[in-house]
Scaffold this motif. Structure first.
Motif, short mmCIF file in Angstrom:
data_model
loop_
_atom_site.label_atom_id
_atom_site.label_comp_id
_atom_site.label_asym_id
_atom_site.label_seq_id
_atom_site.Cartn_x
_atom_site.Cartn_y
_atom_site.Cartn_z
N THR A 192 -15.16 -35.20 -61.98
CA THR A 192 -15.56 -36.30 -62.85
C THR A 192 -17.04 -36.13 -63.16
O THR A 192 -17.83 -35.80 -62.27
CB THR A 192 -15.31 -37.66 -62.17
N VAL A 193 -17.42 -36.35 -64.40
CA VAL A 193 -18.82 -36.20 -64.81
C VAL A 193 -19.37 -37.53 -65.25
O VAL A 193 -18.75 -38.25 -66.05
CB VAL A 193 -18.95 -35.17 -65.95
N LEU A 194 -20.53 -37.90 -64.73
CA LEU A 194 -21.26 -39.09 -65.14
C LEU A 194 -22.56 -38.61 -65.79
O LEU A 194 -23.45 -38.12 -65.11
CB LEU A 194 -21.54 -39.99 -63.94
N LEU A 195 -22.63 -38.72 -67.12
CA LEU A 195 -23.82 -38.32 -67.86
C LEU A 195 -24.73 -39.53 -67.97
O LEU A 195 -24.41 -40.49 -68.67
CB LEU A 195 -23.44 -37.78 -69.24
N LYS A 196 -25.86 -39.48 -67.28
CA LYS A 196 -26.76 -40.62 -67.20
C LYS A 196 -27.53 -40.81 -68.51
O LYS A 196 -27.58 -39.94 -69.36
CB LYS A 196 -27.73 -40.43 -66.03
N GLY A 197 -28.14 -41.99 -68.63
CA GLY A 197 -28.90 -42.33 -69.81
C GLY A 197 -28.39 -43.62 -70.42
O GLY A 197 -27.39 -44.20 -69.95
N ALA A 198 -29.07 -44.10 -71.45
CA ALA A 198 -28.61 -45.31 -72.13
C ALA A 198 -27.22 -45.07 -72.68
O ALA A 198 -26.98 -44.13 -73.43
CB ALA A 198 -29.57 -45.68 -73.26
N GLY A 199 -26.27 -45.95 -72.31
CA GLY A 199 -24.89 -45.69 -72.66
C GLY A 199 -24.33 -44.57 -71.81
O GLY A 199 -23.80 -43.58 -72.33
N THR A 200 -24.42 -44.72 -70.50
CA THR A 200 -23.89 -43.72 -69.56
C THR A 200 -22.45 -43.39 -69.90
O THR A 200 -21.64 -44.28 -70.17
CB THR A 200 -23.99 -44.26 -68.12
N VAL A 201 -22.12 -42.10 -69.88
CA VAL A 201 -20.77 -41.64 -70.23
C VAL A 201 -20.10 -41.05 -68.99
O VAL A 201 -20.70 -40.27 -68.25
CB VAL A 201 -20.82 -40.56 -71.33
N ILE A 202 -18.83 -41.43 -68.78
CA ILE A 202 -18.06 -40.91 -67.66
C ILE A 202 -16.83 -40.21 -68.21
O ILE A 202 -16.09 -40.78 -69.01
CB ILE A 202 -17.67 -42.05 -66.70
N ALA A 203 -16.65 -38.96 -67.80
CA ALA A 203 -15.55 -38.14 -68.32
C ALA A 203 -14.76 -37.53 -67.18
O ALA A 203 -15.33 -37.08 -66.18
CB ALA A 203 -16.11 -37.03 -69.22
N ALA A 204 -13.46 -37.52 -67.33
CA ALA A 204 -12.57 -36.86 -66.37
C ALA A 204 -11.49 -36.13 -67.14
O ALA A 204 -11.19 -36.46 -68.29
CB ALA A 204 -11.95 -37.88 -65.41
N SER A 205 -10.87 -35.15 -66.51
CA SER A 205 -9.91 -34.27 -67.18
C SER A 205 -8.73 -35.04 -67.75
O SER A 205 -8.12 -35.87 -67.07
CB SER A 205 -9.40 -33.22 -66.19
N GLY A 206 -8.42 -34.76 -69.02
CA GLY A 206 -7.25 -35.34 -69.64
C GLY A 206 -7.34 -36.81 -69.95
O GLY A 206 -6.34 -37.44 -70.30
N GLN A 207 -8.52 -37.40 -69.83
CA GLN A 207 -8.69 -38.82 -70.04
C GLN A 207 -9.84 -39.08 -71.01
O GLN A 207 -10.79 -38.31 -71.07
CB GLN A 207 -8.96 -39.52 -68.70
N ARG A 208 -9.74 -40.15 -71.75
CA ARG A 208 -10.80 -40.46 -72.69
C ARG A 208 -12.06 -40.87 -71.94
O ARG A 208 -11.98 -41.48 -70.86
CB ARG A 208 -10.37 -41.56 -73.65
N PRO A 209 -13.22 -40.56 -72.46
CA PRO A 209 -14.46 -40.96 -71.79
C PRO A 209 -14.62 -42.47 -71.77
O PRO A 209 -14.04 -43.18 -72.60
CB PRO A 209 -15.56 -40.31 -72.64
#
Length: 518
Positions: free
Chosen positions: A416-433
């Motif tokens: 799982t990836v958590l891209l920090k910053g304003a409007g933090t984005v979290i992404a995991a395989s096969g799933q919408r962010p």
């Protein structure tokens, strides 16, 4: 597919193209005339305008050449009918208007609105427009615009931003990419953005939080079920702490520390001892049963003095990690480990494990050398600079499309990836962010990421699925920062201030602390 089970409480985010397709579906399939939708949008925007700024009487409405401009003409007509002093300026010749926008223009004229053409006004008269107004309405560029605004829009946008006047943006601030939140040139800096039909992803991440101000969503009577039936899929979901606070685990009366996880944090090379301590203290405040910290031996004393509940171990070689790892069920590695020999061997030892794992900071910088991760349950928490190094691109490339960037990091490194910053984005395989709504400029200081990694590790250790742990920790982190800012401000905010606010917010979610500002 959702990242966590609370999606019934979250909102879908769409691309600009999808929103236009939904709009067309509503018109063609549901039989709602486009001009009717335009009138609803203008009425909703005017209602929000009056609610936010009830005392303002002098409006400057700036209208573009498409349907966004049509919304603006109808806002001007609404204001005129309500007795406000309205100056309305066309950035594109009204003669070029077609369809509903042309009808809106004629409606404004019928209601007594005088429309000037920007290009025909001398420069001093253009400046006078802003000087004579008390409130601006931005209806220049809508969702269909990408790239830097061209003239005369660029000059008008600059005039808005230099006027010092509050601005309401219709649907999206002019110049902002409604899909990615990128800003290729000048963007109107709105105090309020009223957006319609469906939420646009770019308003909530990238530069969106910087330029949108407060966001008010107006469905214009289009039900969520109708949006779903349009066949358009959201590109992300939006959430905040209020959406997830109900998922905070309730502890039984018979609870004991062994039930809430054992977390090992590997952090703090020489000169960076505070990073591990911040992560460890944040983890302890986020409910994990046992916290251990493996750090340089010289940091043991200060760490125990600051947080005696943490079990602190001095390690000089990775072989010393083995018994500590064996005793833990979840690992955090990266805060302050540096990029030297000590940090490299710590990371190399940790990534051979299959246990739940959070990788942050210099662990990610070392991973840009393609260090393989054996665990399938790992969470990566890069900021844009670290994400750029992982992908071999520039920070500007990352910020140009944060959701795609997070997904690409996830594709290359898994977990799982958590891209920090304003409007933090979290992404995991096969799933919408998923996008965390909100931002706090006070968090732009060293150590905030260390706090977040500790909080994620604590929730992961308590048994949460990786995507849920990352999402809840990010939302809790932001909520604690917002609460701390009420007394500390933005410029004086420290990571320890955020940690100090975590217990009260969790206590409120548990029903133990009276409600208040979060």
């Amino acid at each position: 597919m959702p990242l966590f089970s609370a999606t019934s409480l979250t909102d879908s985010l769409y691309s600009a193209d999808s929103v236009r397709a939904i709009d067309r579906y509503v018109i063609d399939k549901l039989g709602i005339p486009g001009f009717d939708l335009m009138q609803r949008a203008a009425s909703a925007a005017f209602r929000q305008l009056v609610k936010r700024w009830p005392g303002h009487q002098r409006l400057l409405v700036l209208c573009g050449g498409g349907n966004n401009g049509g919304d603006g003409y109808l806002v001007a007509a609404n204001a005129k009918r309500h007795g406000l002093d309205v100056a309305c300026v066309a950035l594109s010749s009204p003669d070029k208007l077609t369809g509903d926008a042309a009808t809106a223009y004629r409606k404004a004229l019928t209601d007594g609105v005088r429309v000037s053409e920007w290009i025909s006004l001398p420069q001093d008269e253009q400046g006078a427009l802003f000087e004579n107004a008390s409130l601006l309405v931005d209806a220049m560029l809508g969702t269909g615009v990408t790239g830097a605004p061209r003239e005369p829009y660029a000059t008008a946008i600059s005039g808005c931003n230099h006027s010092g006047l509050p601005t309401i943006a219709i649907d999206v601030p002019s110049g902002l990419d409604a899909t990615t939140g990128a800003a290729a040139g000048d963007v109107v800096r709105a105090a309020l953005t009223v957006t319609f039909i469906a939420r646009k992803a770019g308003l909530y991440t990238g530069q969106g939080p910087e330029f949108c101000g407060r966001i008010e969503f107006e469905s214009l009577g289009v039900a969520a079920a109708d949006t779903d039936r349009s066949g358009e899929s959201p590109i992300a979901g939006k959430f905040d702490w209020q959406d997830l606070s109900a998922a905070v685990p309730r502890r039984p009366v018979t609870a004991h520390k062994g039930r809430f996880g054992k977390l090992l944090i590997v952090a703090g090379d020489r000169g960076f001892g505070g990073a591990g301590l911040l992560a460890a203290e944040a983890a302890a405040r986020t409910g994990v049963g046992l916290v251990s910290l493996a750090t340089r031996p010289e940091h043991v004393g200060p760490a125990l003095a600051r947080c005696p509940s943490v079990m602190v171990h001095g390690v000089t070689h990775s072989s010393e990690l083995t018994p500590l790892i064996d005793a833990a069920d979840t690992l955090v590695c990266g805060p302050g480990i540096g990029r030297g020999a000590w940090g490299q061997q710590m990371l190399q030892r940790v990534v051979t494990e299959t246990k739940r794992l959070v990788l942050d900071a210099d662990a990610l910088n070392l991973m840009s050398l393609r260090v393989p991760v054996k665990s399938d349950n790992h969470i990566l928490t890069p900021h844009p600079g670290e994400a750029a190094r992982l992908l071999g691109v520039t920070v500007a490339d990352i910020e140009a499309d944060r959701m795609t960037s997070a997904q690409e990091v996830q594709r290359l490194f898994g977990g799982t990836v958590l891209l920090k910053g304003a409007g933090t984005v979290i992404a995991a395989s096969g799933q919408r962010p998923m996008v965390l709504a909100g931002s706090n400029p006070g968090m732009a200081t060293g150590g905030m990421g260390d706090v977040l990694s500790g909080m994620i590790g604590a929730l992961l250790a308590q048994g949460m699925a990786p995507a849920m742990a990352a999402s809840m920790a990010a939302a809790l982190h932001l909520s604690a920062a917002d609460r701390a800012s009420l007394s500390k401000g933005f410029m004086g905010l420290l990571p320890t201030d955020v940690i100090d606010c975590v217990p009260a917010i969790l206590g409120q979610a548990e029903g133990l602390v009276p409600g208040g500002a979060i």
